[in-house]
Design an enzyme around this catalytic site. Structure first.
Site, PDB file in Angstrom:
ATOM      1  N   LYS A 265      72.703  53.613 -14.782  1.00 31.28           N
ATOM      2  CA  LYS A 265      72.623  52.156 -15.032  1.00 31.28           C
ATOM      3  C   LYS A 265      71.239  52.076 -15.839  1.00 31.28           C
ATOM      4  O   LYS A 265      71.321  51.205 -17.096  1.00 31.28           O
ATOM      5  CB  LYS A 265      72.820  51.191 -13.931  1.00 31.28           C
ATOM      6  CG  LYS A 265      74.284  50.957 -13.602  1.00 31.28           C
ATOM      7  CD  LYS A 265      74.271  50.724 -12.066  1.00 31.28           C
ATOM      8  CE  LYS A 265      75.615  51.004 -11.571  1.00 31.28           C
ATOM      9  NZ  LYS A 265      75.771  50.348 -10.059  1.00 31.28           N
TER      10      LYS A 265
ATOM     11  N   ASP B  20      76.524  41.692 -10.898  1.00 35.29           N
ATOM     12  CA  ASP B  20      77.225  42.507 -10.088  1.00 35.29           C
ATOM     13  C   ASP B  20      78.375  41.339  -9.791  1.00 35.29           C
ATOM     14  O   ASP B  20      79.553  41.957  -9.429  1.00 35.29           O
ATOM     15  CB  ASP B  20      76.786  43.160  -8.978  1.00 35.29           C
ATOM     16  CG  ASP B  20      77.369  44.589  -8.866  1.00 35.29           C
ATOM     17  OD1 ASP B  20      77.656  45.044  -9.887  1.00 35.29           O
ATOM     18  OD2 ASP B  20      76.850  45.389  -7.950  1.00 35.29           O
TER      19      ASP B  20
ATOM     20  N   GLN C 181      72.474  48.196  -5.022  1.00 31.56           N
ATOM     21  CA  GLN C 181      73.395  49.135  -4.925  1.00 31.56           C
ATOM     22  C   GLN C 181      74.066  49.133  -3.699  1.00 31.56           C
ATOM     23  O   GLN C 181      73.339  49.373  -2.661  1.00 31.56           O
ATOM     24  CB  GLN C 181      72.791  50.621  -5.507  1.00 31.56           C
ATOM     25  CG  GLN C 181      73.768  51.964  -5.197  1.00 31.56           C
ATOM     26  CD  GLN C 181      74.459  51.789  -6.672  1.00 31.56           C
ATOM     27  OE1 GLN C 181      74.287  51.167  -7.849  1.00 31.56           O
ATOM     28  NE2 GLN C 181      75.834  52.199  -6.323  1.00 31.56           N
TER      29      GLN C 181
END
Ligand code: NDP
Length: 289
Positions: free
Chosen positions: A56, A123, A100
């Site tokens: 990422k 996200d 994450q």
């Protein structure tokens, strides 16, 4: 969008991902390369998570964004993780925050996510982002559901007036995806199926587009597919023979008009959507783009 006779068009993710990234890169460059930063929070030593986060960052930098890594040891406390996220939330130089997942089992994930303001939730996993999706207001949509939509759009597959059956009702994929498909402007008619759905085969055969996100390997076969339907495989099962999707491609490809490969279909879209969300996050926070 028809494939060759007896073979569905392959909806490969890489060309769609690359086109999205090239667009974002040129948009950032044309705006004079303003500072846009994506921050990640990673807890513990899980090797795949480290790999995902590294990739990422590499992609963010490749399109002209900054990236900030906060890596915390597996022994970290709930308070420490929440403090790290709060600090990024308060930092005006950080536009997107990605925690994450999964976090170690002693950390309460929902409590951590609640510290991410909706504008920075690239996200799309927080209650605020889900609420905005449901209300149809400006917010970030989860990268996997958004990736499915962007993949269809890249291949010019129409959704308006189409019947979409989404199989799987998780908070990560199926539920947000079904709301997204039904949004004004996307305009599909959606059925959301799950493990208690009866007559799944019959139901899927009424669909113009079938999206499967269950993680049950090869559970969608020719018997589920109407001739000419579009089939999107989100599920990933790791087997001794490698990665296997929910869709039995061998039996479905001769019937469907278009089908995602697995791997290489929906997977590559996720990172491109994360970058799209981060650029949108910067705009929401006043960056001129
Ligand atoms: P979950 O396990 O959270 O949800 C699975 C869903 O599938 C549940 O709603 C479950 O129903 C439903 N389901 C399970 N078995 C059946 C069945 N036999 N028939 C119909 N429905 C069934 O998984 P996630 O949504 O998190 O992930 C789904 C898959 O997608 C996984 O394989 C995951 O690895 C993959 N994935 C892929 C991504 C990509 O980029 N391609 C990104 C994210 C996830 P019920 O609610 O009734 O239990």
């Amino acid at each position: 969008m028809a494939g060759n006779a007896n073979t569905a068009l392959s909806l490969a993710g890489a060309p769609a991902r690359d086109a999205m990234l090239a667009n974002l890169k040129s948009r950032i460059a044309s705006a004079g390369s303003p500072s846009i930063a994506l921050a990640t929070v990673l807890v513990g030593d899980d090797a795949p998570s480290h790999k995902y986060v590294a990739s990422k960052h590499a992609v963010a930098q490749s399109i002209g964004m900054k990236s900030i890594r906060v890596d915390l040891p597996a022994t970290v406390t709930q308070n420490d993780v929440e403090a790290a996220v709060s600090q990024l939330a308060a930092d005006p130089n950080v536009h997107g925050i990605l925690v994450q997942i999964p976090l170690p089992s002693h950390i309460d994930e929902d409590a951590v996510l609640s510290y991410i303001p909706a504008e920075k939730d690239v996200d799309g996993l927080t209650e605020a982002s889900m609420g905005r999706l449901m209300r149809g207001t400006d917010g970030h949509i989860g990268c996997t559901p958004l990736g499915v939509l962007r993949l269809l759009q890249h291949y010019n597959i129409a959704t308006a007036g189409k019947h979409v059956v989404v199989v799987g009702r998780s908070l990560l994929v199926g539920r947000p995806l079904s709301v997204l498909f039904a949004r004004k402007g996307i305009d599909a008619t959606v059925t959301l199926a799950h493990s208690r759905t009866s007559n799944l085969e019959e139901l899927c055969r009424t669909a113009d587009i079938v999206v499967s996100a269950t993680g049950v390997a090869h559970s969608i076969s020719a018997a589920h597919i109407k001739p000419g339907a579009v089939v999107i495989d989100v599920g990933i099962s790791r087997t001794n023979d490698g990665i296997v999707g929910d869709v039995d491609a061998e039996s479905v490809a001769p019937i469907a008009s278009a089908l995602t490969p697995m791997p290489g279909g929906t997977g590559p879209m996720t990172v491109a959507c994360l970058m799209e969300n981060t650029v949108n996050a910067a705009v929401m926070q006043g960056v001129a783009l």
